[in-house]
Design a protein around this motif. Structure first.
Motif, PDB file in Angstrom:
ATOM      1  N   ASP A  97      -3.616  -5.839  -5.348  1.00 16.28           N
ATOM      2  CA  ASP A  97      -2.670  -5.264  -4.373  1.00 16.28           C
ATOM      3  C   ASP A  97      -1.784  -4.205  -5.011  1.00 16.28           C
ATOM      4  N   ARG A  98      -1.334  -4.475  -6.251  1.00 16.07           N
ATOM      5  CA  ARG A  98      -0.478  -3.515  -6.958  1.00 16.07           C
ATOM      6  C   ARG A  98      -1.218  -2.203  -7.197  1.00 16.07           C
ATOM      7  N   GLN A  99      -2.473  -2.309  -7.647  1.00 14.89           N
ATOM      8  CA  GLN A  99      -3.269  -1.107  -7.917  1.00 14.89           C
ATOM      9  C   GLN A  99      -3.514  -0.316  -6.635  1.00 14.89           C
ATOM     10  N   VAL A 100      -3.818  -1.028  -5.549  1.00 13.41           N
ATOM     11  CA  VAL A 100      -4.056  -0.367  -4.258  1.00 13.41           C
ATOM     12  C   VAL A 100      -2.791   0.370  -3.814  1.00 13.41           C
ATOM     13  N   ALA A 101      -1.644  -0.286  -3.987  1.00 10.66           N
ATOM     14  CA  ALA A 101      -0.365   0.330  -3.607  1.00 10.66           C
ATOM     15  C   ALA A 101      -0.123   1.608  -4.411  1.00 10.66           C
TER      16      ALA A 101
ATOM     17  N   ILE B 231      -2.373   3.588  -5.795  1.00 15.45           N
ATOM     18  CA  ILE B 231      -3.303   4.628  -5.337  1.00 15.45           C
ATOM     19  C   ILE B 231      -2.824   5.231  -4.022  1.00 15.45           C
ATOM     20  N   LYS B 232      -2.356   4.367  -3.120  1.00 11.32           N
ATOM     21  CA  LYS B 232      -1.861   4.848  -1.830  1.00 11.32           C
ATOM     22  C   LYS B 232      -0.667   5.762  -2.023  1.00 11.32           C
ATOM     23  N   LYS B 233       0.216   5.385  -2.970  1.00  5.48           N
ATOM     24  CA  LYS B 233       1.421   6.155  -3.267  1.00  5.48           C
ATOM     25  C   LYS B 233       1.036   7.550  -3.788  1.00  5.48           C
ATOM     26  N   GLU B 234       0.022   7.567  -4.676  1.00  6.65           N
ATOM     27  CA  GLU B 234      -0.440   8.852  -5.228  1.00  6.65           C
ATOM     28  C   GLU B 234      -1.022   9.736  -4.151  1.00  6.65           C
ATOM     29  N   ARG B 235      -1.734   9.144  -3.208  1.00  7.95           N
ATOM     30  CA  ARG B 235      -2.396   9.918  -2.144  1.00  7.95           C
ATOM     31  C   ARG B 235      -1.380  10.446  -1.137  1.00  7.95           C
ATOM     32  N   ALA B 236      -0.299   9.724  -0.942  1.00  9.24           N
ATOM     33  CA  ALA B 236       0.686  10.081   0.104  1.00  9.24           C
ATOM     34  C   ALA B 236       1.377  11.402  -0.219  1.00  9.24           C
TER      35      ALA B 236
END
Length: 137
Positions: A126-130, A132-137
């Motif tokens: 979950d931390r890694q997914v978060a 990645i999402k933060k980087e994409r945003a």
């Protein structure tokens, strides 16, 4: 082409679903009639026997060019050469059965430890997914 992928044939490996050998694999060595076949599993401790098709499931594994009513010793050699047991253990089906068996043998404490480990794993993912999402945003 026919819709049947797995045919009842001499050399077809079957998984026994009922009786004292349930969960073991064996090979069809001869076909009696449209309801029954003779199976044998010299490498999986299955005695040669006539079994109803209701009590077995056909697998994708076939031992090619197996002579009808082959003797147990010769069949064992065929199975060793083709590495049938190893091929079966590699299938997702066999792994699922093995996991189910292992899970049913677990103690309450084992289940607890498993839950903790899964929780840790989920946390990391979950931390890694978060991130990645933060980087994409």
């Amino acid at each position: 082409s026919s819709s049947f992928k797995r045919l009842v044939e001499v050399g077809r490996v079957v998984l026994i679903t009922h009786g004292c050998d349930a969960g073991k694999i064996a090979t069809i060595v001869d076909i009696v009639d449209h309801n029954r076949a003779i199976i044998d599993g010299p490498t999986t401790e299955v005695q040669r026997q006539v079994i109803s098709f209701k009590n077995v499931v056909l697998t994708d594994i076939v031992v090619k060019r197996l002579p009808r009513t082959i003797g147990s010793k010769a069949l064992a050699k065929f199975l060793e050469k083709e590495q049938v047991v190893e091929a079966w253990q590699k299938t997702a089906w066999a792994k699922k059965l093995e996991a189910r068996k292992r899970r049913s043998a677990m103690s309450d404490f084992d289940r607890f430890k498993l839950m903790r480990l899964k929780k840790q794993q989920r946390h990391i993912v979950d931390r890694q997914v978060a991130l990645i999402k933060k980087e994409r945003a």
